[in-house]
Design a protein around this motif. Sequence first.
Motif, PDB file in Angstrom:
ATOM      1  N   ASP A 122       0.854  -1.191   0.000  1.00  0.00           N
ATOM      2  CA  ASP A 122       0.000   0.000   0.000  1.00  0.00           C
ATOM      3  C   ASP A 122       0.887   1.236   0.000  1.00  0.00           C
ATOM      4  O   ASP A 122       1.474   1.572   1.032  1.00  0.00           O
ATOM      5  CB  ASP A 122      -0.862   0.030   1.265  1.00  0.00           C
ATOM      6  N   ARG A 185     -12.295   6.021   6.408  1.00  0.00           N
ATOM      7  CA  ARG A 185     -11.411   6.067   5.245  1.00  0.00           C
ATOM      8  C   ARG A 185     -11.763   7.230   4.319  1.00  0.00           C
ATOM      9  O   ARG A 185     -11.323   7.275   3.160  1.00  0.00           O
ATOM     10  CB  ARG A 185     -11.471   4.728   4.505  1.00  0.00           C
ATOM     11  N   LYS A 224      -9.548   0.353  -5.881  1.00  0.00           N
ATOM     12  CA  LYS A 224     -10.231  -0.295  -4.757  1.00  0.00           C
ATOM     13  C   LYS A 224     -11.226   0.666  -4.141  1.00  0.00           C
ATOM     14  O   LYS A 224     -11.089   1.873  -4.341  1.00  0.00           O
ATOM     15  CB  LYS A 224      -9.210  -0.799  -3.727  1.00  0.00           C
ATOM     16  N   HIS A 225     -12.222   0.169  -3.436  1.00  0.00           N
ATOM     17  CA  HIS A 225     -12.533  -1.216  -3.132  1.00  0.00           C
ATOM     18  C   HIS A 225     -13.891  -1.448  -3.770  1.00  0.00           C
ATOM     19  O   HIS A 225     -14.876  -0.867  -3.288  1.00  0.00           O
ATOM     20  CB  HIS A 225     -12.619  -1.458  -1.624  1.00  0.00           C
ATOM     21  N   ARG A 238     -16.191  -1.255   7.373  1.00  0.00           N
ATOM     22  CA  ARG A 238     -16.540  -2.663   7.152  1.00  0.00           C
ATOM     23  C   ARG A 238     -17.857  -3.047   7.822  1.00  0.00           C
ATOM     24  O   ARG A 238     -17.956  -4.060   8.525  1.00  0.00           O
ATOM     25  CB  ARG A 238     -15.413  -3.575   7.663  1.00  0.00           C
ATOM     26  N   MET A 268      -9.238  -4.390  -6.280  1.00  0.00           N
ATOM     27  CA  MET A 268      -9.463  -5.034  -4.977  1.00  0.00           C
ATOM     28  C   MET A 268     -10.933  -4.855  -4.600  1.00  0.00           C
ATOM     29  O   MET A 268     -11.553  -3.835  -4.924  1.00  0.00           O
ATOM     30  CB  MET A 268      -8.565  -4.390  -3.911  1.00  0.00           C
ATOM     31  N   ASP A 303      -9.708  -8.338  -0.586  1.00  0.00           N
ATOM     32  CA  ASP A 303      -9.084  -7.565   0.479  1.00  0.00           C
ATOM     33  C   ASP A 303      -8.721  -8.564   1.596  1.00  0.00           C
ATOM     34  O   ASP A 303      -8.980  -9.766   1.513  1.00  0.00           O
ATOM     35  CB  ASP A 303     -10.010  -6.443   0.953  1.00  0.00           C
ATOM     36  N   GLU A 515      -8.505   2.853   8.828  1.00  0.00           N
ATOM     37  CA  GLU A 515      -9.561   1.830   8.798  1.00  0.00           C
ATOM     38  C   GLU A 515     -10.348   1.769  10.122  1.00  0.00           C
ATOM     39  O   GLU A 515     -10.529   2.791  10.779  1.00  0.00           O
ATOM     40  CB  GLU A 515      -8.966   0.460   8.409  1.00  0.00           C
TER      41      GLU A 515
HETATM   42  C1  BGC Z   1      -7.294  -2.557   3.369  1.00  0.00           C
HETATM   43  C2  BGC Z   1      -6.816  -2.414   1.940  1.00  0.00           C
HETATM   44  C3  BGC Z   1      -5.338  -2.675   1.863  1.00  0.00           C
HETATM   45  C4  BGC Z   1      -5.060  -4.058   2.431  1.00  0.00           C
HETATM   46  C5  BGC Z   1      -3.599  -4.453   2.341  1.00  0.00           C
HETATM   47  C6  BGC Z   1      -6.819  -3.842   4.019  1.00  0.00           C
HETATM   48  O1  BGC Z   1      -7.077  -3.846   5.374  1.00  0.00           O
HETATM   49  O2  BGC Z   1      -8.697  -2.512   3.388  1.00  0.00           O
HETATM   50  O3  BGC Z   1      -7.123  -1.124   1.471  1.00  0.00           O
HETATM   51  O4  BGC Z   1      -4.898  -2.566   0.547  1.00  0.00           O
HETATM   52  O5  BGC Z   1      -5.440  -4.059   3.795  1.00  0.00           O
HETATM   53  O6  BGC Z   1      -2.812  -3.774   3.230  1.00  0.00           O
END
Ligand code: BGC
Length: 753
Positions: A122, A185, A224-225, A238, A268, A303, A515
């Motif tokens: 990332d 996010r 994404k996503h 989530r 993703m 993901d 997140e």
């Molecule tokens: C996130 C993604 C991220 C992935 C890998 C996940 O928790 O939602 O956006 O790319 O982790 O680190």
Amino acid sequence: MILKQSFLHIFLVFTSLIIHIDLCAQNDIDILINKMSIEEKVGQMTQLNLGFLSSSTNQHDGKIKQIDSNKLINAIKNYHVGSILNTAGTAYSIEKWHKILTQIQDIAMTTELQIPILYGIDAIHGVTYTKGSTLFPHNIGLAATRNPSLIREIAKVTAKETRASGIRWNFDPVLDIGRNPLWPRFCETFGEDPYLVSSMGSEIIKGYEADGLSNYTSVSSCMKHFIGYSDPKSGKDRTEAYISDITLWQKHIPSFKAAIDAGASTIMINSSMINDVPVHSSYELLTNLLRNNLGFKGMIVTDWEDIIRLHERHKIASSPREAVKIAINAGIDMSMVPNSYSFCEHLVDLVRTGEIPETRINYSVRRILELKKKLGLFNNPYPEKEAFKNFALKEYKTLALNSAEQSLVLLKNKNQILPLPKDKKYLLLGPATNCLSALNGCWSYSWQGDKENVYPEDGKTILDVFKLRFKKNQILCKANNQYSNPKNFVINFSEEEINKVDYVILFLGENAYAESPGNINDLKLDYNQIELAKKAISTGKKIILVLIQGRPRIISDFSENIDGIINASLPGSMGAQAIVNLIFGDFNPSGTLPFTYPANTGDILTYDHKNLSAMIRTAPNKRKYGGYNPEFKFGDGLSYSNFSVSELKLSKDTLIKSEKINVSFLVTNYGLIDGNKNIDMFIKDHFASLAPDVKNLKGFKKVFLKAGEKKTINFEIDKNDLFFYDENGIKLFEEGIFSIQIEDEIKSFYFIP
Ligand code: BGC
């Protein structure tokens, strides 16, 4: 004629050569697939976390993980794993990355098929996990710049620094639409408008991929996503969203469609669910919509843990094995497992028992291997020497400063209090005053971005920049570099000291989070910050408020008593310099909000709401209610100069079928200094068979005008700006009146499709 024919011959020979090369290329992959066992194919579809391949030693300040070569060998040789992601801790030096990547590829090269490993990371606003990389403003700030070419340049630098680290796949950009400011996010989005997100998102894709994936200046992007992640009912990460098909088409799909058209190579999936259907389980969304309707030909990755979560969280699969079956049948190519071998074991078994045909997994394996080939991994799987020289160049810092400056939004400037004079005394207050993590936010040298000690030593907090620019006796500040330290929420000075101060500058907002840990129950600014602001106001001094935050935290309890307000979002590694430059007028601000800044927690409305919400009504007791009453509107943003928009003209008053209308208007800088003006163009559909939005953004431009200068600006519109989607994604063009709106200028025309 003969000349023409010989040209034709050369052309045909040339194109057949290309086709031949291409066929050979495909054959290479097919030959490889034919040699692969079921285990090897499933391995390619498996992505593991580097932390899972490490052993942790508990140290005083947390877990330091060392890569475990036995675990690595087991993953690559016995499980034939095709992809690895992430860091096993915080950021590594570029040398360490090279060592890790070399160790990994060395093992892959000793396997029989010698298939290189695809490493993914990332790099969300610059290269998150490499020490010394350049961190730029987060997307929510970048969207305020209204500057697509700047965004492409930033993506290019991020691609170069990622590739320099030896990594060729970036899980970016986020193309989710920031429709719900509670969502933690929000800062990763380009704001609430689909047109803006589509425009900025496709620039990022081009910045990452346009040089060609085999080039050492490129990385594979990952949109994404997909889809509908960003508007959960509760605002919590989530959690479930309920989005009608019409809204999905109208608001959430366009940015992905634009990115697919821009050539995005991977995607993703949304960890959550829409309308009770977990997206990872949905054949309708992943195959019918994404592949068949939107035409995506690249690779689909899950993901984090999202296959097993179909069983553990969503409860739509009665066992982990069933979860694998559902996800693969829905259309997943690669599973970000990433902390077990359960996916491999179940999928091998499902193919062996014939519950999933081998031909089905061949499709996924082909996409994965083709991507590896495009990235040049079969030619050279190791970190490339040429790429290394592109790391941490001096000019990247200038770009980071320039983009941070353009991302700042001046929202209030009562009696032109800003810019401040440079020879006064300033009291600096608030938790963000002396804190690097607040400026950089999530995905900054660690996932959460909140580890102050992992930031580069030359990183500057706002207090650092003040100390460099002003004399000691001009600054009053006791801010601590740990955001939550109680000292950051009090005014610990005597009345006598405060009396000598000319201005109080408050640096409030949010500490870094990423997140789910960033979930909140209230959009209001935290209580201790509101109290601090009120105490500052009670000093009777002139107050400037700088908001350093990932989402618009509500400030209406005290905003009326603030003289100057700047929304800085998360401006990145050069954010402190940019903020101080703005406060003291070293550049002229031009940022404009890419979202609506709500005034009340119960009144969250995007600018493109329905006419129903826009109506202001009066109850019998004369209480007024309804309407769009935010603290600040989408598109708000002041300058130290004064601009006007006038003489809006349309080249036609009726648009028939595929004709175009030229929209022109005059922009005047009648202020005393040069400056950029961001201009948004909105279109309003007056009546439609599905209730239209009050208006929609259909164009934007950044225009530079010298003091006193006037410029005529043009936009062109056609029927592609005038349709809306039905629930099946069919574009509806309807006859009727439309208006163009630029600032307060409005002109109408009639459309006949
Ligand atoms: C996130 C993604 C991220 C992935 C890998 C996940 O928790 O939602 O956006 O790319 O982790 O680190």
